[in-house]
Write an enzyme that holds these catalytic residues in place. Structure first.
Site, PDB file in Angstrom:
ATOM      1  N   LEU A  80      44.215  37.008  27.845  1.00  0.00           N
ATOM      2  CA  LEU A  80      43.855  37.309  26.652  1.00  0.00           C
ATOM      3  C   LEU A  80      43.872  36.141  25.677  1.00  0.00           C
ATOM      4  CD1 LEU A  80      45.713  40.791  25.816  1.00  0.00           C
ATOM      5  CD2 LEU A  80      43.344  40.306  26.594  1.00  0.00           C
ATOM      6  N   LYS A  95      38.334  44.722  34.471  1.00  0.00           N
ATOM      7  CA  LYS A  95      37.629  43.604  33.665  1.00  0.00           C
ATOM      8  C   LYS A  95      36.321  44.389  33.532  1.00  0.00           C
ATOM      9  CE  LYS A  95      40.318  39.667  34.087  1.00  0.00           C
ATOM     10  NZ  LYS A  95      40.546  38.261  34.719  1.00  0.00           N
ATOM     11  N   CYS A 197      43.180  26.927  37.544  1.00  0.00           N
ATOM     12  CA  CYS A 197      43.732  27.012  36.090  1.00  0.00           C
ATOM     13  C   CYS A 197      45.002  27.839  36.197  1.00  0.00           C
ATOM     14  CB  CYS A 197      42.424  27.744  35.367  1.00  0.00           C
ATOM     15  SG  CYS A 197      41.063  26.740  34.963  1.00  0.00           S
ATOM     16  N   CYS A 350      49.024  39.865  54.760  1.00  0.00           N
ATOM     17  CA  CYS A 350      49.344  39.641  53.119  1.00  0.00           C
ATOM     18  C   CYS A 350      48.067  40.140  52.405  1.00  0.00           C
ATOM     19  CB  CYS A 350      49.451  38.196  52.820  1.00  0.00           C
ATOM     20  SG  CYS A 350      48.087  37.235  53.311  1.00  0.00           S
TER      21      CYS A 350
END
Ligand code: ZN
Length: 392
Positions: A80, A95, A197, A350
Protein backbone atom coordinates in the site's frame (compact mmCIF):
# COMPACT_ATOMS: atom_id res chain seq x y z
CA UNK A 1 10.64 9.63 -34.98
CA UNK A 2 6.87 9.93 -35.25
CA UNK A 3 4.80 6.88 -36.07
CA UNK A 4 1.31 6.35 -37.52
CA UNK A 5 -1.52 5.75 -35.01
CA UNK A 6 -1.66 2.15 -33.74
CA UNK A 7 -5.45 2.03 -33.34
CA UNK A 8 -8.24 3.11 -35.68
CA UNK A 9 -10.96 5.36 -34.22
CA UNK A 10 -14.21 4.05 -32.73
CA UNK A 11 -17.36 5.07 -34.61
CA UNK A 12 -18.52 7.68 -32.11
CA UNK A 13 -18.36 9.00 -28.55
CA UNK A 14 -21.57 9.19 -26.55
CA UNK A 15 -22.75 12.50 -25.10
CA UNK A 16 -21.58 11.36 -21.66
CA UNK A 17 -18.16 10.48 -23.05
CA UNK A 18 -17.83 13.87 -24.74
CA UNK A 19 -18.51 15.54 -21.38
CA UNK A 20 -16.08 13.27 -19.56
CA UNK A 21 -13.19 13.66 -21.99
CA UNK A 22 -13.66 17.36 -22.83
CA UNK A 23 -10.17 18.30 -21.57
CA UNK A 24 -8.69 15.85 -24.05
CA UNK A 25 -11.03 16.85 -26.87
CA UNK A 26 -9.96 20.49 -26.79
CA UNK A 27 -6.29 19.58 -27.24
CA UNK A 28 -5.87 19.89 -31.02
CA UNK A 29 -3.41 16.97 -31.25
CA UNK A 30 -5.79 14.59 -29.48
CA UNK A 31 -9.22 15.90 -30.46
CA UNK A 32 -12.25 13.81 -31.26
CA UNK A 33 -10.30 11.40 -33.47
CA UNK A 34 -7.62 10.76 -30.85
CA UNK A 35 -10.21 10.14 -28.16
CA UNK A 36 -12.05 7.71 -30.45
CA UNK A 37 -8.76 5.86 -30.98
CA UNK A 38 -8.37 5.56 -27.20
CA UNK A 39 -11.95 4.28 -26.95
CA UNK A 40 -11.16 1.60 -29.52
CA UNK A 41 -7.83 0.66 -27.92
CA UNK A 42 -7.23 -2.60 -26.06
CA UNK A 43 -4.37 -2.32 -23.56
CA UNK A 44 -3.09 -5.04 -21.23
CA UNK A 45 -1.18 -4.16 -18.09
CA UNK A 46 1.08 -6.95 -16.84
CA UNK A 47 0.99 -6.66 -13.05
CA UNK A 48 -1.21 -4.51 -10.83
CA UNK A 49 1.70 -3.61 -8.56
CA UNK A 50 4.00 -0.61 -8.24
CA UNK A 51 4.01 0.43 -11.90
CA UNK A 52 0.68 -1.16 -12.81
CA UNK A 53 -1.21 0.82 -10.16
CA UNK A 54 -0.64 4.34 -11.50
CA UNK A 55 -0.59 3.07 -15.09
CA UNK A 56 -4.02 1.43 -14.80
CA UNK A 57 -5.54 4.43 -13.01
CA UNK A 58 -4.45 6.84 -15.74
CA UNK A 59 -5.21 4.51 -18.64
CA UNK A 60 -8.73 4.13 -17.22
CA UNK A 61 -9.21 7.85 -16.68
CA UNK A 62 -7.89 8.58 -20.19
CA UNK A 63 -10.67 6.48 -21.68
CA UNK A 64 -8.85 3.42 -23.00
CA UNK A 65 -11.86 1.34 -24.04
CA UNK A 66 -10.63 -2.12 -23.06
CA UNK A 67 -8.21 -2.51 -20.21
CA UNK A 68 -6.82 -5.94 -19.28
CA UNK A 69 -5.15 -6.67 -15.94
CA UNK A 70 -3.07 -9.79 -15.39
CA UNK A 71 -1.91 -10.53 -11.85
CA UNK A 72 -1.97 -13.73 -9.77
CA UNK A 73 -0.98 -12.05 -6.50
CA UNK A 74 -3.05 -10.84 -3.56
CA UNK A 75 -2.83 -7.40 -1.94
CA UNK A 76 -0.43 -7.30 0.99
CA UNK A 77 -0.17 -4.50 3.54
CA UNK A 78 3.40 -3.80 2.38
CA UNK A 79 2.04 -3.01 -1.13
CA UNK A 80 0.00 0.00 0.00
CA UNK A 81 3.06 2.29 0.31
CA UNK A 82 3.07 2.56 -3.49
CA UNK A 83 0.37 0.41 -5.11
CA UNK A 84 -2.27 3.10 -4.92
CA UNK A 85 -4.90 1.31 -6.98
CA UNK A 86 -5.47 -0.85 -3.86
CA UNK A 87 -6.71 0.30 -0.47
CA UNK A 88 -6.74 -0.90 3.12
CA UNK A 89 -9.95 -2.88 2.64
CA UNK A 90 -8.38 -4.74 -0.31
CA UNK A 91 -5.67 -6.41 1.80
CA UNK A 92 -5.91 -10.16 1.16
CA UNK A 93 -7.96 -9.70 -2.04
CA UNK A 94 -6.87 -10.60 -5.56
CA UNK A 95 -4.87 -7.67 -7.00
CA UNK A 96 -6.51 -8.13 -10.40
CA UNK A 97 -10.01 -7.94 -8.88
CA UNK A 98 -9.11 -5.03 -6.62
CA UNK A 99 -7.63 -3.13 -9.59
CA UNK A 100 -10.72 -3.88 -11.70
CA UNK A 101 -12.98 -2.39 -9.00
CA UNK A 102 -10.90 0.81 -8.86
CA UNK A 103 -10.93 1.11 -12.65
CA UNK A 104 -14.73 0.78 -12.76
CA UNK A 105 -15.04 3.43 -10.08
CA UNK A 106 -12.83 5.86 -12.01
CA UNK A 107 -14.40 5.22 -15.39
CA UNK A 108 -17.50 3.03 -15.88
CA UNK A 109 -17.07 3.22 -19.67
CA UNK A 110 -13.96 1.05 -19.55
CA UNK A 111 -14.42 -2.63 -20.34
CA UNK A 112 -12.15 -4.32 -17.76
CA UNK A 113 -10.81 -7.80 -18.50
CA UNK A 114 -9.43 -9.62 -15.46
CA UNK A 115 -6.78 -12.32 -15.90
CA UNK A 116 -6.23 -13.89 -12.49
CA UNK A 117 -3.26 -16.00 -13.47
CA UNK A 118 0.52 -15.97 -13.47
CA UNK A 119 1.91 -14.93 -16.84
CA UNK A 120 4.09 -17.75 -18.16
CA UNK A 121 5.37 -19.26 -21.39
CA UNK A 122 2.25 -21.40 -21.71
CA UNK A 123 -0.33 -18.59 -21.57
CA UNK A 124 1.51 -15.41 -22.68
CA UNK A 125 0.75 -15.66 -26.40
CA UNK A 126 -2.93 -16.43 -25.77
CA UNK A 127 -3.31 -13.66 -23.17
CA UNK A 128 -1.49 -10.98 -25.23
CA UNK A 129 -3.09 -11.82 -28.58
CA UNK A 130 -6.33 -9.74 -28.30
CA UNK A 131 -4.53 -6.56 -27.16
CA UNK A 132 -3.08 -3.71 -29.23
CA UNK A 133 -0.42 -2.70 -26.73
CA UNK A 134 1.08 -4.07 -23.52
CA UNK A 135 2.19 -2.06 -20.48
CA UNK A 136 4.91 -3.98 -18.66
CA UNK A 137 4.74 -3.47 -14.91
CA UNK A 138 6.69 -6.59 -13.94
CA UNK A 139 9.34 -6.66 -11.26
CA UNK A 140 11.54 -9.60 -12.24
CA UNK A 141 13.85 -10.46 -15.11
CA UNK A 142 12.23 -13.74 -16.11
CA UNK A 143 8.85 -12.10 -16.74
CA UNK A 144 10.50 -9.10 -18.39
CA UNK A 145 12.18 -11.28 -21.03
CA UNK A 146 8.95 -13.23 -21.40
CA UNK A 147 6.93 -10.05 -22.06
CA UNK A 148 9.54 -8.87 -24.54
CA UNK A 149 9.72 -12.08 -26.53
CA UNK A 150 5.94 -12.53 -26.63
CA UNK A 151 5.51 -8.93 -27.89
CA UNK A 152 8.21 -9.36 -30.55
CA UNK A 153 6.74 -12.67 -31.72
CA UNK A 154 3.24 -11.14 -31.89
CA UNK A 155 4.47 -7.88 -33.46
CA UNK A 156 3.04 -5.75 -30.63
CA UNK A 157 4.53 -2.62 -29.05
CA UNK A 158 4.93 -2.37 -25.29
CA UNK A 159 5.61 0.40 -22.82
CA UNK A 160 8.32 -0.80 -20.45
CA UNK A 161 9.38 0.59 -17.10
CA UNK A 162 11.64 -0.42 -14.24
CA UNK A 163 12.22 1.03 -10.80
CA UNK A 164 14.65 0.62 -7.92
CA UNK A 165 15.08 2.87 -4.88
CA UNK A 166 15.36 6.36 -6.49
CA UNK A 167 16.12 5.28 -10.05
CA UNK A 168 13.79 4.55 -12.90
CA UNK A 169 13.97 3.68 -16.57
CA UNK A 170 11.35 3.61 -19.30
CA UNK A 171 11.11 2.96 -23.01
CA UNK A 172 8.81 1.74 -25.75
CA UNK A 173 9.95 -1.51 -27.32
CA UNK A 174 8.47 -2.16 -30.74
CA UNK A 175 10.59 -4.48 -32.87
CA UNK A 176 8.90 -3.36 -36.10
CA UNK A 177 10.18 0.20 -35.62
CA UNK A 178 13.13 -0.07 -33.24
CA UNK A 179 15.08 -2.20 -30.77
CA UNK A 180 13.62 -4.66 -28.28
CA UNK A 181 14.55 -5.22 -24.63
CA UNK A 182 17.00 -7.96 -25.65
CA UNK A 183 18.79 -5.52 -27.99
CA UNK A 184 19.38 -3.34 -24.93
CA UNK A 185 19.99 -6.13 -22.38
CA UNK A 186 21.02 -9.30 -24.27
CA UNK A 187 21.77 -11.22 -21.06
CA UNK A 188 20.01 -11.16 -17.71
CA UNK A 189 22.25 -10.24 -14.75
CA UNK A 190 23.68 -13.23 -12.87
CA UNK A 191 21.24 -14.54 -10.22
CA UNK A 192 21.56 -12.65 -6.95
CA UNK A 193 23.44 -9.72 -8.53
CA UNK A 194 20.55 -7.29 -8.88
CA UNK A 195 18.35 -6.98 -5.80
CA UNK A 196 14.59 -6.71 -6.31
CA UNK A 197 12.49 -3.91 -4.84
CA UNK A 198 11.39 -6.42 -2.19
CA UNK A 199 15.06 -6.76 -1.18
CA UNK A 200 16.39 -3.27 -1.87
CA UNK A 201 13.34 -1.06 -1.50
CA UNK A 202 11.71 1.53 -3.71
CA UNK A 203 10.52 5.06 -3.12
CA UNK A 204 6.76 4.81 -3.49
CA UNK A 205 6.28 7.91 -5.60
CA UNK A 206 8.90 6.68 -8.08
CA UNK A 207 6.22 4.26 -9.32
CA UNK A 208 4.07 7.23 -10.35
CA UNK A 209 6.98 8.97 -12.11
CA UNK A 210 7.74 5.93 -14.26
CA UNK A 211 4.20 4.53 -14.54
CA UNK A 212 2.96 7.87 -15.86
CA UNK A 213 5.70 7.88 -18.53
CA UNK A 214 4.49 4.45 -19.62
CA UNK A 215 0.90 5.71 -19.91
CA UNK A 216 2.06 8.87 -21.69
CA UNK A 217 3.87 6.73 -24.27
CA UNK A 218 0.95 4.30 -24.61
CA UNK A 219 -1.38 7.20 -25.42
CA UNK A 220 1.08 8.60 -27.97
CA UNK A 221 1.50 5.23 -29.70
CA UNK A 222 -2.27 4.58 -29.77
CA UNK A 223 -3.13 8.01 -31.17
CA UNK A 224 0.00 8.52 -33.29
CA UNK A 225 0.98 11.86 -31.73
CA UNK A 226 4.40 13.15 -30.74
CA UNK A 227 7.60 11.15 -30.69
CA UNK A 228 7.29 7.93 -28.72
CA UNK A 229 10.28 6.52 -26.80
CA UNK A 230 10.92 3.96 -29.55
CA UNK A 231 14.69 3.61 -29.87
CA UNK A 232 15.30 5.80 -26.82
CA UNK A 233 15.83 4.90 -23.18
CA UNK A 234 14.57 7.34 -20.54
CA UNK A 235 16.66 7.41 -17.36
CA UNK A 236 15.21 9.16 -14.31
CA UNK A 237 17.08 10.02 -11.11
CA UNK A 238 14.70 11.16 -8.38
CA UNK A 239 17.50 12.43 -6.07
CA UNK A 240 19.14 14.61 -8.73
CA UNK A 241 15.71 15.23 -10.29
CA UNK A 242 17.03 14.61 -13.75
CA UNK A 243 15.54 12.99 -16.79
CA UNK A 244 17.84 12.08 -19.64
CA UNK A 245 17.33 9.96 -22.73
CA UNK A 246 19.91 7.89 -24.54
CA UNK A 247 19.61 6.52 -28.05
CA UNK A 248 19.33 2.77 -28.48
CA UNK A 249 20.05 0.82 -31.64
CA UNK A 250 18.49 -2.36 -32.89
CA UNK A 251 20.97 -5.25 -32.64
CA UNK A 252 21.07 -7.07 -36.00
CA UNK A 253 22.29 -10.14 -34.08
CA UNK A 254 19.41 -9.98 -31.56
CA UNK A 255 18.20 -13.56 -30.96
CA UNK A 256 14.54 -12.56 -31.10
CA UNK A 257 14.21 -9.45 -33.31
CA UNK A 258 17.46 -9.67 -35.35
CA UNK A 259 18.01 -10.72 -38.95
CA UNK A 260 18.28 -14.43 -38.17
CA UNK A 261 16.32 -14.98 -34.96
CA UNK A 262 17.06 -18.11 -32.96
CA UNK A 263 14.16 -17.59 -30.57
CA UNK A 264 11.05 -18.30 -32.60
CA UNK A 265 8.84 -19.43 -29.72
CA UNK A 266 8.73 -18.74 -26.00
CA UNK A 267 11.40 -20.44 -23.87
CA UNK A 268 11.86 -21.34 -20.19
CA UNK A 269 12.54 -17.89 -18.70
CA UNK A 270 13.26 -19.07 -15.15
CA UNK A 271 16.04 -21.20 -16.57
CA UNK A 272 17.25 -18.43 -18.92
CA UNK A 273 17.53 -16.03 -16.00
CA UNK A 274 19.29 -18.68 -13.93
CA UNK A 275 17.22 -18.18 -10.82
CA UNK A 276 19.12 -21.07 -9.23
CA UNK A 277 22.87 -21.42 -8.58
CA UNK A 278 25.17 -23.73 -10.51
CA UNK A 279 25.38 -26.18 -7.56
CA UNK A 280 21.62 -26.40 -7.50
CA UNK A 281 21.40 -26.87 -11.25
CA UNK A 282 23.89 -29.75 -11.06
CA UNK A 283 22.05 -31.36 -8.17
CA UNK A 284 18.73 -31.05 -9.97
CA UNK A 285 20.00 -32.53 -13.24
CA UNK A 286 18.57 -36.05 -13.40
CA UNK A 287 17.06 -35.70 -9.92
CA UNK A 288 13.95 -33.71 -10.78
CA UNK A 289 10.54 -35.32 -10.77
CA UNK A 290 7.25 -33.83 -11.92
CA UNK A 291 4.28 -33.17 -9.66
CA UNK A 292 2.49 -36.00 -11.48
CA UNK A 293 5.41 -38.32 -10.67
CA UNK A 294 5.06 -37.39 -7.00
CA UNK A 295 1.33 -38.13 -7.08
CA UNK A 296 2.03 -41.52 -8.67
CA UNK A 297 4.63 -42.30 -5.96
CA UNK A 298 2.11 -41.44 -3.26
CA UNK A 299 -0.66 -43.46 -4.92
CA UNK A 300 1.67 -46.49 -5.19
CA UNK A 301 2.55 -46.14 -1.52
CA UNK A 302 6.28 -45.64 -2.21
CA UNK A 303 8.39 -45.18 0.91
CA UNK A 304 9.13 -41.47 0.54
CA UNK A 305 9.74 -38.58 2.93
CA UNK A 306 8.23 -35.45 1.40
CA UNK A 307 9.75 -32.19 2.65
CA UNK A 308 8.35 -28.71 2.03
CA UNK A 309 11.28 -26.25 2.26
CA UNK A 310 9.15 -23.07 2.08
CA UNK A 311 8.37 -20.71 4.96
CA UNK A 312 5.59 -21.46 7.49
CA UNK A 313 3.33 -18.67 6.09
CA UNK A 314 3.53 -20.21 2.62
CA UNK A 315 2.80 -23.68 4.02
CA UNK A 316 -0.27 -22.17 5.65
CA UNK A 317 -1.56 -20.81 2.31
CA UNK A 318 -1.34 -24.11 0.48
CA UNK A 319 0.57 -27.35 0.92
CA UNK A 320 0.94 -30.78 -0.66
CA UNK A 321 -0.73 -33.50 1.46
CA UNK A 322 1.79 -35.50 3.48
CA UNK A 323 4.55 -32.89 3.32
CA UNK A 324 6.68 -32.10 6.37
CA UNK A 325 7.65 -28.45 6.71
CA UNK A 326 11.41 -27.84 7.12
CA UNK A 327 12.24 -24.31 5.87
CA UNK A 328 15.28 -23.76 3.66
CA UNK A 329 17.12 -21.94 6.46
CA UNK A 330 17.38 -25.21 8.38
CA UNK A 331 19.11 -26.81 5.41
CA UNK A 332 21.56 -23.91 5.19
CA UNK A 333 22.36 -24.22 8.91
CA UNK A 334 22.57 -28.01 8.67
CA UNK A 335 19.84 -28.54 11.28
CA UNK A 336 17.48 -30.12 8.75
CA UNK A 337 19.76 -33.07 7.99
CA UNK A 338 19.19 -34.91 11.26
CA UNK A 339 15.44 -34.77 10.66
CA UNK A 340 15.74 -36.68 7.39
CA UNK A 341 15.23 -40.47 7.63
CA UNK A 342 18.05 -42.66 6.23
CA UNK A 343 15.69 -45.43 5.10
CA UNK A 344 13.31 -43.40 2.93
CA UNK A 345 13.66 -41.61 -0.36
CA UNK A 346 13.80 -37.87 0.35
CA UNK A 347 11.60 -35.75 -1.94
CA UNK A 348 11.95 -31.96 -1.61
CA UNK A 349 9.64 -29.28 -2.90
CA UNK A 350 9.15 -25.52 -2.59
CA UNK A 351 6.93 -23.01 -4.40
CA UNK A 352 8.37 -23.19 -7.92
CA UNK A 353 11.47 -25.42 -7.73
CA UNK A 354 14.31 -22.94 -7.14
CA UNK A 355 14.67 -23.22 -3.35
CA UNK A 356 14.17 -26.99 -3.36
CA UNK A 357 17.00 -27.30 -5.93
CA UNK A 358 19.30 -25.35 -3.57
CA UNK A 359 18.32 -27.66 -0.69
CA UNK A 360 18.75 -30.72 -2.91
CA UNK A 361 22.41 -29.80 -3.46
CA UNK A 362 22.92 -29.72 0.34
CA UNK A 363 21.05 -32.99 0.89
CA UNK A 364 22.98 -34.82 -1.83
CA UNK A 365 26.30 -33.55 -0.46
CA UNK A 366 25.27 -34.98 2.91
CA UNK A 367 24.99 -38.44 1.35
CA UNK A 368 21.30 -38.74 0.43
CA UNK A 369 22.23 -39.85 -3.08
CA UNK A 370 18.74 -40.82 -4.25
CA UNK A 371 17.05 -37.61 -3.08
CA UNK A 372 14.99 -35.74 -5.68
CA UNK A 373 13.04 -32.51 -5.92
CA UNK A 374 9.75 -31.58 -7.57
CA UNK A 375 10.19 -29.36 -10.66
CA UNK A 376 7.79 -26.44 -10.51
CA UNK A 377 7.05 -27.07 -6.82
CA UNK A 378 3.64 -26.63 -5.27
CA UNK A 379 2.55 -24.47 -8.22
CA UNK A 380 3.08 -27.44 -10.54
CA UNK A 381 1.19 -29.65 -8.06
CA UNK A 382 -1.76 -27.27 -8.24
CA UNK A 383 -1.78 -27.05 -12.03
CA UNK A 384 -1.09 -30.77 -12.70
CA UNK A 385 -2.71 -32.58 -9.78
CA UNK A 386 -5.17 -30.48 -7.81
CA UNK A 387 -6.36 -27.27 -9.55
CA UNK A 388 -8.87 -26.69 -6.75
CA UNK A 389 -6.03 -25.57 -4.43
CA UNK A 390 -5.22 -21.83 -4.16
CA UNK A 391 -2.11 -20.37 -5.81
CA UNK A 392 -0.18 -17.43 -4.42
ZN1 ZN B 1 15.95 -7.23 -30.22
Amino acid sequence: MSLPPLVSPAAALTVDEVRRYSRHLIIPDVGMTGQKRLKNARVLCVGAGGLGSPALLYLAAAGVGTLGVIDFDVVDESNLQRQIIHGQSDVGRSKAQSAADSIREINPYVNVVVHEERLDSDNAMRVFEPYDLIVDGTDNFATRYLVNDACVLLGKPYAWGSIYRFDGQASVFWAEHGPCYRCLYPEPPPPGMVPSCAEGGVLGVLCASIGSIQVNEAIKVITGIGEPLVGRLMIYDALEMSYRTVQMKKDPECPVCGKEPTITELIDYEEFCGTVSEDAQQAAAGSTISARDLKAMQDRGDDIFLVDVREPNEYEIVSIPGATLIPKGEFLSGAALERLPQDKKVVLHCKSGARSAECLAIVKNAGFADAVHVGGGVLAWISQVDPALPTY
